[in-house]
Design a protein around this motif. Structure first.
Motif, PDB file in Angstrom:
ATOM      1  N   MET A   1       0.820  -1.204   0.000  1.00  0.00           N
ATOM      2  CA  MET A   1       0.000   0.000   0.000  1.00  0.00           C
ATOM      3  C   MET A   1       0.858   1.260   0.000  1.00  0.00           C
ATOM      4  O   MET A   1       0.346   2.372  -0.010  1.00  0.00           O
ATOM      5  CB  MET A   1      -0.908   0.007   1.233  1.00  0.00           C
ATOM      6  N   ILE A   2       2.156   1.130   0.021  1.00  0.00           N
ATOM      7  CA  ILE A   2       3.024   2.301   0.005  1.00  0.00           C
ATOM      8  C   ILE A   2       3.142   2.818  -1.421  1.00  0.00           C
ATOM      9  O   ILE A   2       3.346   2.039  -2.353  1.00  0.00           O
ATOM     10  CB  ILE A   2       4.433   1.951   0.547  1.00  0.00           C
ATOM     11  N   PRO A   3       2.975   4.122  -1.647  1.00  0.00           N
ATOM     12  CA  PRO A   3       3.085   4.669  -3.004  1.00  0.00           C
ATOM     13  C   PRO A   3       4.378   4.223  -3.676  1.00  0.00           C
ATOM     14  O   PRO A   3       5.446   4.274  -3.092  1.00  0.00           O
ATOM     15  CB  PRO A   3       3.078   6.184  -2.758  1.00  0.00           C
ATOM     16  N   LYS A   4       4.250   3.762  -4.926  1.00  0.00           N
ATOM     17  CA  LYS A   4       5.393   3.202  -5.635  1.00  0.00           C
ATOM     18  C   LYS A   4       6.521   4.213  -5.785  1.00  0.00           C
ATOM     19  O   LYS A   4       7.683   3.887  -5.647  1.00  0.00           O
ATOM     20  CB  LYS A   4       4.945   2.708  -7.014  1.00  0.00           C
ATOM     21  N   GLN A   5       6.177   5.474  -6.088  1.00  0.00           N
ATOM     22  CA  GLN A   5       7.187   6.478  -6.339  1.00  0.00           C
ATOM     23  C   GLN A   5       7.319   7.487  -5.202  1.00  0.00           C
ATOM     24  O   GLN A   5       7.973   8.503  -5.352  1.00  0.00           O
ATOM     25  CB  GLN A   5       6.863   7.209  -7.643  1.00  0.00           C
ATOM     26  N   ALA A   6       6.662   7.236  -4.092  1.00  0.00           N
ATOM     27  CA  ALA A   6       6.735   8.180  -2.977  1.00  0.00           C
ATOM     28  C   ALA A   6       8.143   8.192  -2.401  1.00  0.00           C
ATOM     29  O   ALA A   6       8.718   7.140  -2.121  1.00  0.00           O
ATOM     30  CB  ALA A   6       5.743   7.789  -1.892  1.00  0.00           C
ATOM     31  N   PRO A   7       8.732   9.367  -2.221  1.00  0.00           N
ATOM     32  CA  PRO A   7      10.074   9.440  -1.634  1.00  0.00           C
ATOM     33  C   PRO A   7      10.068   8.913  -0.205  1.00  0.00           C
ATOM     34  O   PRO A   7       9.049   8.980   0.489  1.00  0.00           O
ATOM     35  CB  PRO A   7      10.382  10.940  -1.670  1.00  0.00           C
ATOM     36  N   GLU A   8      11.186   8.402   0.225  1.00  0.00           N
ATOM     37  CA  GLU A   8      11.305   7.926   1.601  1.00  0.00           C
ATOM     38  C   GLU A   8      11.277   9.115   2.546  1.00  0.00           C
ATOM     39  O   GLU A   8      11.938  10.123   2.328  1.00  0.00           O
ATOM     40  CB  GLU A   8      12.606   7.145   1.768  1.00  0.00           C
ATOM     41  N   ALA A   9      10.508   8.996   3.604  1.00  0.00           N
ATOM     42  CA  ALA A   9      10.364  10.091   4.560  1.00  0.00           C
ATOM     43  C   ALA A   9      11.560  10.158   5.497  1.00  0.00           C
ATOM     44  O   ALA A   9      12.233   9.152   5.758  1.00  0.00           O
ATOM     45  CB  ALA A   9       9.088   9.914   5.372  1.00  0.00           C
ATOM     46  N   LYS A  10      11.800  11.342   6.017  1.00  0.00           N
ATOM     47  CA  LYS A  10      12.788  11.491   7.082  1.00  0.00           C
ATOM     48  C   LYS A  10      12.227  10.813   8.329  1.00  0.00           C
ATOM     49  O   LYS A  10      11.079  11.076   8.714  1.00  0.00           O
ATOM     50  CB  LYS A  10      13.033  12.963   7.369  1.00  0.00           C
ATOM     51  N   PRO A  11      12.985   9.950   8.968  1.00  0.00           N
ATOM     52  CA  PRO A  11      12.457   9.246  10.146  1.00  0.00           C
ATOM     53  C   PRO A  11      11.890  10.192  11.200  1.00  0.00           C
ATOM     54  O   PRO A  11      10.852   9.901  11.809  1.00  0.00           O
ATOM     55  CB  PRO A  11      13.679   8.484  10.674  1.00  0.00           C
ATOM     56  N   GLY A  12      12.528  11.325  11.384  1.00  0.00           N
ATOM     57  CA  GLY A  12      12.062  12.275  12.388  1.00  0.00           C
ATOM     58  C   GLY A  12      10.803  13.023  12.005  1.00  0.00           C
ATOM     59  O   GLY A  12      10.221  13.725  12.835  1.00  0.00           O
ATOM     60  N   ASP A  13      10.342  12.872  10.755  1.00  0.00           N
ATOM     61  CA  ASP A  13       9.094  13.504  10.319  1.00  0.00           C
ATOM     62  C   ASP A  13       7.870  12.646  10.607  1.00  0.00           C
ATOM     63  O   ASP A  13       6.753  13.162  10.665  1.00  0.00           O
ATOM     64  CB  ASP A  13       9.116  13.778   8.807  1.00  0.00           C
ATOM     65  N   VAL A  14       8.074  11.332  10.737  1.00  0.00           N
ATOM     66  CA  VAL A  14       6.920  10.421  10.743  1.00  0.00           C
ATOM     67  C   VAL A  14       6.904   9.439  11.910  1.00  0.00           C
ATOM     68  O   VAL A  14       6.077   8.533  11.949  1.00  0.00           O
ATOM     69  CB  VAL A  14       6.865   9.632   9.412  1.00  0.00           C
ATOM     70  N   ASP A  15       7.784   9.621  12.884  1.00  0.00           N
ATOM     71  CA  ASP A  15       7.843   8.672  13.994  1.00  0.00           C
ATOM     72  C   ASP A  15       6.779   8.924  15.055  1.00  0.00           C
ATOM     73  O   ASP A  15       6.418   8.020  15.805  1.00  0.00           O
ATOM     74  CB  ASP A  15       9.241   8.655  14.626  1.00  0.00           C
ATOM     75  N   THR A  16       6.255  10.144  15.131  1.00  0.00           N
ATOM     76  CA  THR A  16       5.182  10.458  16.071  1.00  0.00           C
ATOM     77  C   THR A  16       4.148  11.348  15.383  1.00  0.00           C
ATOM     78  O   THR A  16       4.431  11.961  14.343  1.00  0.00           O
ATOM     79  CB  THR A  16       5.704  11.214  17.314  1.00  0.00           C
ATOM     80  N   ILE A  17       2.974  11.409  15.980  1.00  0.00           N
ATOM     81  CA  ILE A  17       1.932  12.286  15.452  1.00  0.00           C
ATOM     82  C   ILE A  17       2.397  13.734  15.473  1.00  0.00           C
ATOM     83  O   ILE A  17       2.218  14.487  14.507  1.00  0.00           O
ATOM     84  CB  ILE A  17       0.632  12.128  16.276  1.00  0.00           C
ATOM     85  N   GLU A  18       3.017  14.113  16.572  1.00  0.00           N
ATOM     86  CA  GLU A  18       3.460  15.493  16.721  1.00  0.00           C
ATOM     87  C   GLU A  18       4.488  15.873  15.665  1.00  0.00           C
ATOM     88  O   GLU A  18       4.444  16.980  15.100  1.00  0.00           O
ATOM     89  CB  GLU A  18       4.027  15.707  18.128  1.00  0.00           C
ATOM     90  N   HIS A  19       5.395  14.964  15.357  1.00  0.00           N
ATOM     91  CA  HIS A  19       6.414  15.247  14.343  1.00  0.00           C
ATOM     92  C   HIS A  19       5.799  15.328  12.943  1.00  0.00           C
ATOM     93  O   HIS A  19       6.218  16.153  12.125  1.00  0.00           O
ATOM     94  CB  HIS A  19       7.504  14.180  14.386  1.00  0.00           C
ATOM     95  N   LEU A  20       4.828  14.475  12.660  1.00  0.00           N
ATOM     96  CA  LEU A  20       4.171  14.536  11.354  1.00  0.00           C
ATOM     97  C   LEU A  20       3.425  15.861  11.188  1.00  0.00           C
ATOM     98  O   LEU A  20       3.509  16.507  10.135  1.00  0.00           O
ATOM     99  CB  LEU A  20       3.206  13.366  11.181  1.00  0.00           C
ATOM    100  N   MET A  21       2.717  16.274  12.226  1.00  0.00           N
ATOM    101  CA  MET A  21       1.999  17.547  12.170  1.00  0.00           C
ATOM    102  C   MET A  21       2.967  18.702  11.930  1.00  0.00           C
ATOM    103  O   MET A  21       2.728  19.577  11.087  1.00  0.00           O
ATOM    104  CB  MET A  21       1.242  17.771  13.479  1.00  0.00           C
ATOM    105  N   ALA A  22       4.061  18.709  12.671  1.00  0.00           N
ATOM    106  CA  ALA A  22       5.044  19.777  12.525  1.00  0.00           C
ATOM    107  C   ALA A  22       5.633  19.789  11.119  1.00  0.00           C
ATOM    108  O   ALA A  22       5.854  20.858  10.532  1.00  0.00           O
ATOM    109  CB  ALA A  22       6.154  19.615  13.567  1.00  0.00           C
ATOM    110  N   ALA A  23       5.871  18.607  10.553  1.00  0.00           N
ATOM    111  CA  ALA A  23       6.460  18.516   9.213  1.00  0.00           C
ATOM    112  C   ALA A  23       5.517  19.056   8.153  1.00  0.00           C
ATOM    113  O   ALA A  23       5.944  19.731   7.210  1.00  0.00           O
ATOM    114  CB  ALA A  23       6.831  17.065   8.906  1.00  0.00           C
ATOM    115  N   VAL A  24       4.220  18.772   8.284  1.00  0.00           N
ATOM    116  CA  VAL A  24       3.250  19.276   7.309  1.00  0.00           C
ATOM    117  C   VAL A  24       3.252  20.795   7.290  1.00  0.00           C
ATOM    118  O   VAL A  24       3.314  21.429   6.228  1.00  0.00           O
ATOM    119  CB  VAL A  24       1.830  18.746   7.609  1.00  0.00           C
ATOM    120  N   TYR A  25       3.187  21.408   8.464  1.00  0.00           N
ATOM    121  CA  TYR A  25       3.190  22.866   8.535  1.00  0.00           C
ATOM    122  C   TYR A  25       4.530  23.452   8.052  1.00  0.00           C
ATOM    123  O   TYR A  25       4.561  24.471   7.367  1.00  0.00           O
ATOM    124  CB  TYR A  25       2.902  23.330   9.963  1.00  0.00           C
ATOM    125  N   GLU A  26       5.602  22.801   8.413  1.00  0.00           N
ATOM    126  CA  GLU A  26       6.924  23.328   8.056  1.00  0.00           C
ATOM    127  C   GLU A  26       7.182  23.279   6.561  1.00  0.00           C
ATOM    128  O   GLU A  26       7.727  24.217   5.975  1.00  0.00           O
ATOM    129  CB  GLU A  26       8.003  22.533   8.791  1.00  0.00           C
TER     130      GLU A  26
END
Length: 212
Positions: A43-68
């Protein structure tokens, strides 16, 4: 402010003009490039770039990354980082009132958003920040009610727009992904209730788990 219909995560002229068409049916969006594998496979997008681990390890980090990632002076954004934050077939949905008072929404894919918003960001400075985030979480599911402020410059004293972003998130056991962002900007007739302007917290349902 009153005429600004949607200025959330996607404050772009193309989005605003959709609501300014006096309730005319929206034209069919151009199909986005097929980024995904067939059903039954990963289910992972075939061409989606790999995320920075610190962007997606917690809800708070994902939220911050979207805004940033969408914030900055006039110029391009790191669209590969933006893509890396979203799950297969994620949707971004601005909603608001048209000039005739009717309410509408526009559903966009991640690629639609990039196509429509990039010209705006190239010409205009735009910074968005969360005022408060209220998190509800159960197992792999999470919902974040996020009050935002939009500014033209990072050091502006007052935002030109505020509103609420409704985020839906999923954790696949390895990381958090954005599924949906659905938002509405406030106006004079519909201000953000004061209870949502207080610093938010986390609510956890029975059987829920902490951010991974």
């Amino acid at each position: 402010m009153q005429k600004t219909i949607a200025a959330g995560v996607l404050v772009v002229a193309a989005v605003l003009s959709t609501f300014a068409q006096d309730a005319k049916p929206a034209q069919e969006a151009k199909p986005a490039p097929d980024m995904h594998v067939q059903a039954g496979e990963s289910m992972i997008p075939k061409q989606a770039p790999e995320a920075k681990p610190g962007d997606v390890d917690t809800i708070e980090h994902l939220m911050a990354a979207v805004y940033e990632v969408i914030s900055g002076p006039a110029g391009d954004r790191d669209w590969n980082r933006f893509r890396s934050l979203f799950y297969k077939d994620a949707r971004l949905i601005p909603s608001g009132r048209r000039p005739d008072g009717t309410i509408g929404a526009r559903t966009s894919s991640v690629e639609d958003y990039i196509e429509h918003s990039r010209p705006f960001f190239l010409k205009e400075g735009f910074f968005e920040r969360a005022v408060s985030n209220k998190v509800d979480e159960f197992d792999h599911m999470a919902h974040v009610w996020s009050v935002y402020e939009s500014l033209h410059k990072k050091d502006d004293k007052e935002p030109f727009q505020r509103g609420i972003n409704s985020f839906q998130l999923i954790n696949d056991g390895k990381r958090w992904w954005g599924l949906t962002i659905y938002w509405q900007g406030e106006d004079e007739g519909h201000p953000i209730p004061s209870k949502y302007l207080k610093p938010g917290g986390r609510k956890q349902g029975a059987g829920g788990s902490k951010s991974k």
